[in-house]
Design a protein around this motif. Structure first.
Motif, mmCIF file in Angstrom:
data_model
loop_
_atom_site.group_PDB
_atom_site.id
_atom_site.type_symbol
_atom_site.label_atom_id
_atom_site.label_comp_id
_atom_site.label_asym_id
_atom_site.label_seq_id
_atom_site.Cartn_x
_atom_site.Cartn_y
_atom_site.Cartn_z
ATOM 1 N N ILE A 158 26.797 8.003 -6.768
ATOM 2 C CA ILE A 158 25.773 7.986 -7.812
ATOM 3 C C ILE A 158 24.524 8.578 -7.181
ATOM 4 N N VAL A 159 24.104 9.725 -7.695
ATOM 5 C CA VAL A 159 22.986 10.459 -7.108
ATOM 6 C C VAL A 159 21.761 10.266 -7.994
ATOM 7 N N LEU A 160 20.718 9.746 -7.378
ATOM 8 C CA LEU A 160 19.449 9.554 -8.076
ATOM 9 C C LEU A 160 18.484 10.625 -7.614
ATOM 10 N N VAL A 161 17.881 11.332 -8.587
ATOM 11 C CA VAL A 161 16.889 12.372 -8.283
ATOM 12 C C VAL A 161 15.547 11.862 -8.774
ATOM 13 N N GLY A 162 14.602 11.762 -7.879
ATOM 14 C CA GLY A 162 13.300 11.273 -8.276
ATOM 15 C C GLY A 162 12.257 11.537 -7.221
ATOM 16 N N THR A 163 11.013 11.278 -7.592
ATOM 17 C CA THR A 163 9.892 11.528 -6.683
ATOM 18 C C THR A 163 9.735 10.357 -5.737
ATOM 19 N N THR A 164 9.539 10.661 -4.486
ATOM 20 C CA THR A 164 9.254 9.638 -3.474
ATOM 21 C C THR A 164 7.915 9.881 -2.788
ATOM 22 N N ALA A 165 7.312 11.025 -3.054
ATOM 23 C CA ALA A 165 6.000 11.293 -2.467
ATOM 24 C C ALA A 165 4.969 10.368 -3.113
ATOM 25 N N ILE A 166 4.154 9.734 -2.276
ATOM 26 C CA ILE A 166 3.217 8.733 -2.786
ATOM 27 C C ILE A 166 2.205 9.371 -3.727
ATOM 28 N N GLY A 167 1.838 10.553 -3.477
ATOM 29 C CA GLY A 167 0.819 11.203 -4.285
ATOM 30 C C GLY A 167 1.246 11.482 -5.709
ATOM 31 N N LEU A 168 2.553 11.399 -5.995
ATOM 32 C CA LEU A 168 3.034 11.677 -7.339
ATOM 33 C C LEU A 168 2.942 10.470 -8.261
ATOM 34 N N GLY A 169 2.655 9.286 -7.742
ATOM 35 C CA GLY A 169 2.288 8.140 -8.566
ATOM 36 C C GLY A 169 3.385 7.196 -8.948
ATOM 37 N N ASP A 170 4.676 7.592 -8.871
ATOM 38 C CA ASP A 170 5.765 6.706 -9.302
ATOM 39 C C ASP A 170 6.170 5.772 -8.162
ATOM 40 N N VAL A 171 5.238 4.940 -7.705
ATOM 41 C CA VAL A 171 5.482 3.987 -6.615
ATOM 42 C C VAL A 171 4.908 2.633 -7.017
ATOM 43 N N TYR A 172 5.527 1.536 -6.483
ATOM 44 C CA TYR A 172 5.139 0.176 -6.875
ATOM 45 C C TYR A 172 5.188 -0.750 -5.658
ATOM 46 N N PRO A 173 4.370 -1.767 -5.673
ATOM 47 C CA PRO A 173 4.502 -2.811 -4.627
ATOM 48 C C PRO A 173 5.670 -3.728 -4.964
ATOM 49 N N THR A 174 6.430 -4.122 -3.975
ATOM 50 C CA THR A 174 7.586 -5.011 -4.147
ATOM 51 C C THR A 174 7.549 -6.096 -3.067
ATOM 52 N N PRO A 175 8.353 -7.147 -3.204
ATOM 53 C CA PRO A 175 8.353 -8.200 -2.179
ATOM 54 C C PRO A 175 8.729 -7.705 -0.793
ATOM 55 N N VAL A 176 9.528 -6.634 -0.720
ATOM 56 C CA VAL A 176 9.964 -6.156 0.588
ATOM 57 C C VAL A 176 9.094 -5.012 1.089
ATOM 58 N N SER A 177 8.152 -4.551 0.263
ATOM 59 C CA SER A 177 7.302 -3.444 0.701
ATOM 60 C C SER A 177 5.842 -3.848 0.772
ATOM 61 N N GLY A 178 5.447 -4.817 -0.062
ATOM 62 C CA GLY A 178 4.063 -5.234 -0.067
ATOM 63 C C GLY A 178 3.184 -4.255 -0.810
ATOM 64 N N GLU A 179 1.905 -4.397 -0.585
ATOM 65 C CA GLU A 179 0.956 -3.551 -1.285
ATOM 66 C C GLU A 179 0.537 -2.332 -0.476
ATOM 67 N N SER A 180 0.799 -2.340 0.821
ATOM 68 C CA SER A 180 0.385 -1.215 1.656
ATOM 69 C C SER A 180 1.452 -0.124 1.691
ATOM 70 N N VAL A 181 2.740 -0.521 1.738
ATOM 71 C CA VAL A 181 3.841 0.433 1.713
ATOM 72 C C VAL A 181 4.547 0.258 0.384
ATOM 73 N N LEU A 182 4.429 1.235 -0.522
ATOM 74 C CA LEU A 182 4.949 1.107 -1.874
ATOM 75 C C LEU A 182 6.348 1.681 -1.968
ATOM 76 N N MET A 183 7.082 1.187 -2.983
ATOM 77 C CA MET A 183 8.470 1.624 -3.171
ATOM 78 C C MET A 183 8.532 2.548 -4.382
ATOM 79 N N PRO A 184 9.151 3.730 -4.243
ATOM 80 C CA PRO A 184 9.291 4.634 -5.391
ATOM 81 C C PRO A 184 10.156 4.012 -6.482
ATOM 82 N N GLY A 185 9.874 4.412 -7.719
ATOM 83 C CA GLY A 185 10.636 3.894 -8.835
ATOM 84 C C GLY A 185 12.108 4.220 -8.747
ATOM 85 N N VAL A 186 12.442 5.439 -8.207
ATOM 86 C CA VAL A 186 13.834 5.821 -8.098
ATOM 87 C C VAL A 186 14.575 4.886 -7.137
#
Length: 784
Positions: free
Chosen positions: A255-283
């Protein structure tokens, strides 16, 4: 006396109130940020290996640097889909916003639609645009792209109040338009689940399917079990795929997911395993959701009532310890309860997939201990106040200090009680010392008969080495061998006193029936005692302890017995010859011819001789018992020879042969030669007296056990009956009969025993009726 103030109901109310608080807050399924922080910590501490069936083609910073600014032309997406499709993936998720046509190249959208059509496994996202409140509007891809795609799915995530992504809704929509989540649709296209299969997650109580009420509805709420921090899943840069630099087997059947992982593109979120400093991409969030559903690792939040019970349990388990344990141990128990609650919550999440929010239970534990300590402190102060008031009011020897103004109230109470306790200890030591110094056996027992205090004389008599070993023992069991004068047992089962520790009433009855003057009793060793009992009352007037005093009167009883025996001797034995002489004289006066003058004199002479013998024996026994012994060297051989010589005439008169057996070695020791000689004379005299004419009396001096000599006298007389053995050495004990002229007065053997005991020796005998008797006098062996 005023009853002490109680605070136990207050403490029960405190526990019940804490339980109610834990249940109320636990029903809310968490205390907000605190429980969320615990959840995040637990989740970060339980990573799991990511699925190797998921690969992310990331539009990252190197791709942007190589292919240009974002957004890219649609032809780049077309090329990317075609290159991925070459590797035959199970499904492709193009997590990109495609809701507007490409204005840079004519026909680019149609070419992309054709690429999607040829691939047949591409899923496109539907974005949700918020309007106002709970109103949302879907933002789907272009119609042409929708028609060419294998499926559509929403990619919205659930943001908690702190902006953290912890969960997702697997179905969202309004009216009759419902979209499954992007991850769910990918699994359907990949063939891992049926489109109509039941979804995991908690249901909305009223999803209102098919009803257009203008509100946005969400269903199948699912907490995300993150595999790890950002970058956990296999990644490959989009620029590498476009260049064809794909490792073999990386994309096949994946299963291949294509999505943005660059932080500057905006599709990133804080999660319990990433926190607020290192964000996780939506993909990558979608990748975690796919992984959860593939592996079956589904997290669930328990029902409110279950969480309420979970939060109440630590308080319920702690409650018994509050009453049973000391404050320090209670604090340790609280710490253990907190740790156990946290551990249980973590283990339930890790191994069971159930989230119990422990915050309410922890808060209840943290609140309960200080409140409980305050309550106990209140109880302690009230108790100290009550006790000090009672001590002031009672007429005791205690002197309590006056309270000083200022300072801590509890410290003042403790100081006052410390002063009172010190005086009570001194008083206790005084009482213990006074009882311990009593010469008589003294025991203090409570109402149940258990010993609470005793002196050393009691411990020695009862065979206990330490006084502490007596405390708590049951007095009737220790004194069961005492018998009354009439032979009845002092503590006897037949009197209603069972052999148990539950015989308090019967024990008190027996103790109360003993008069103040005391009662006489004996033990198994034949010692005589006078038992006295004095009850002691408590401040309420009830008897609480009983003082038993056991006075040894054996010497007094022995003196009384000797006095009675002496009186009998003087009134009977000494008067009998004198009465006989008086009767002979009266007969002579009344009838001068009744007997001759010589016969009268012979009879008077016999009675006078008997009187003189009685007086001599009595005086000798008294001297042996009371006068000081001479300490001189005594030759036991000479003593035996002197004794046989003194009895030679008596032996000749009965034709009895006296033979002696003497050692070759010197036999002697320190002692009083006159008394020893007289003792041997008594033994030889008795042997001759009670032996038949023509028999043999054997006298011997032999070496006995080390340090002793045995001086034995053996006859061939009629012997002593077994029934009389116990009375052989008693004063005035006689074994002859009225017809036997050899019957003595019963002082000779008592004299022998007294001399042996005063010389530190002993006297023994063996006798068999019809064969004879042997007496053995043991004397110490000492050099001259």
């Amino acid at each position: 006396m005023a009853a002490p103030r109680r605070r136990v109901p207050d403490r029960w109310l405190l526990v019940l109130a804490t339980l109610g608080l834990a249940a109320l807050l636990g029903w809310q399924n968490g205390l907000g940020r605190f429980d969320r922080q615990l959840y995040d910590t637990f989740l970060a501490a339980m990573p799991h290996p990511p699925s190797d069936r998921i690969v992310i083609v990331s539009i990252d910073d190197p791709s942007l640097a190589e292919l240009g600014r974002w957004p890219w032309p649609r032809d780049v997406y077309t090329d990317l889909i075609e290159r991925i499709s070459v590797y035959s993936p199970r499904a492709i998720g193009l997590d990109l916003l495609l809701s507007e046509p490409d204005a840079h190249a004519i026909g680019a959208d149609e070419r992309l639609a054709q690429a999607l059509q040829r691939s047949g496994v591409v899923v496109l996202p539907v974005f949700m645009a918020a309007l106002t409140g709970t109103a949302y509007t879907p933002v789907p891809p272009l119609p042409g792209l929708q028609a060419a795609a294998a499926g559509l799915g929403h990619v919205s995530v659930e943001l908690d109040s702190d902006g953290m992504v912890r969960s997702v809704f697997l179905r969202e929509g309004t009216g009759g338009n419902w979209w499954p989540h992007f991850a769910t649709r990918l699994l359907e296209v990949a063939g891992y689940r049926q489109s109509q299969a039941a979804l995991p997650g908690r249901r909305d109580p009223d999803p209102s399917p098919g009803h257009d009420d203008g509100l946005w509805h969400r269903d199948y709420w699912l907490p995300i079990d993150f595999a790890g921090p950002p970058g956990t899943y296999a990644h490959i840069s989009a620029s590498d795929v476009l260049r064809g630099d794909v490792p073999p087997g990386l994309l096949e059947n994946r299963i291949v997911l294509v999505g943005t992982t660059a932080i500057g593109l905006g599709d990133v979120y804080p999660t319990p395993v990433s926190g607020e400093s290192v964000l996780m991409p939506g993909v990558e969030i979608s990748a975690n959701i796919i992984d959860n559903m593939l592996s079956g690792r589904i997290l669930q939040t328990v029902q409110p009532w279950q969480n309420a019970v979970f939060c109440m349990l630590p308080v319920l388990l702690l409650a018994p310890g509050l009453w049973l344990l000391a404050p320090r141990k209670v604090l340790m128990l609280v710490v253990v309860s907190i740790a156990s609650t946290l551990a249980t919550s973590y283990l339930a999440l890790r191994w069971g997939g159930y989230w119990f929010a422990p915050g309410a239970g922890l808060m209840a534990l943290v609140l309960l201990y200080p409140l409980w300590s305050w309550c106990r402190l209140e109880v302690a102060i009230n108790y100290l106040d009550d006790e000090l008031v009672r001590l002031h009011r009672q007429d005791t020897a205690l002197t309590l200090p006056e309270p000083t103004p200022g300072g801590d109230l509890l410290d003042h109470r403790i100081d006052s009680l410390r002063h009172a306790a010190a005086e009570l200890r001194a008083l206790h030591l005084f009482i213990s010392g006074a009882i311990g110094s009593l010469p008589d056996i003294t025991v203090v027992a409570d109402n149940s008969g258990k010993i609470v205090l005793a002196n050393q004389a009691a411990a020695q008599y009862l065979g206990v080495s330490q006084l502490a070993d007596l405390r708590g023992r049951w007095l009737p069991q220790l004194m069961h061998s005492l018998v009354l004068v009439d032979g009845a047992s002092l503590f006897e089962t037949s009197q209603g006193l069972p052999d148990t520790h539950d015989a308090g009433p019967a024990f008190r009855t027996i103790a109360a029936n003993i008069s103040e003057a005391g009662i006489g009793c004996q033990d198994t060793q034949g010692r005589d005692f006078l038992l006295k009992v004095a009850p002691c009352a408590d401040p309420s007037g009830q008897f609480s302890v009983w003082i038993f005093s056991l006075i040894d009167i054996s010497a007094l009883r022995e003196a009384e017995r000797k006095r009675d025996a002496t009186l009998r001797f003087l009134s009977h034995d000494m008067r009998s010859p004198q009465a006989a002489i008086q009767a002979l004289l009266n007969l002579r006066h009344s009838n001068p011819h009744a007997m001759s003058h010589d016969e009268l004199l012979d009879r008077i002479q016999g009675h006078v001789g008997r009187t003189q013998a009685l007086a001599d024996n009595f005086v000798q026994l008294a001297r042996a018992e009371s006068l000081a012994l001479k300490r001189e060297f005594v030759d036991y051989t000479a003593v035996m020879l002197d004794a046989t010589d003194a009895c030679w005439a008596l032996a000749q008169a009965k034709s009895i042969r006296v033979q002696t057996e003497l050692p070759d070695d010197p036999a002697g020791g320190m002692g009083d030669s006159d008394m020893l000689t007289r003792a041997l004379i008594n033994l030889v005299d008795n042997a001759i007296k009670y032996s038949p004419p023509g028999s043999v009396v054997s006298c011997a001096v032999r070496a006995a056990e080390r340090g002793w000599w045995c001086l034995s006298v053996q006859d061939q007389g009629r012997g002593i009956a077994p029934a009389d053995h116990a009375r052989v050495f008693q004063q005035f004990a006689r074994f002859g009969d009225a017809e036997n002229e050899q019957s003595g007065i019963g002082l000779g053997l008592a004299f022998v025993k007294t001399v042996a005991q005063r010389h530190g020796g002993r006297v023994e005998f063996d006798s068999e009726p019809g064969i004879g008797t042997e007496f053995r006098f043991y004397a110490r062996s000492e050099p001259k």
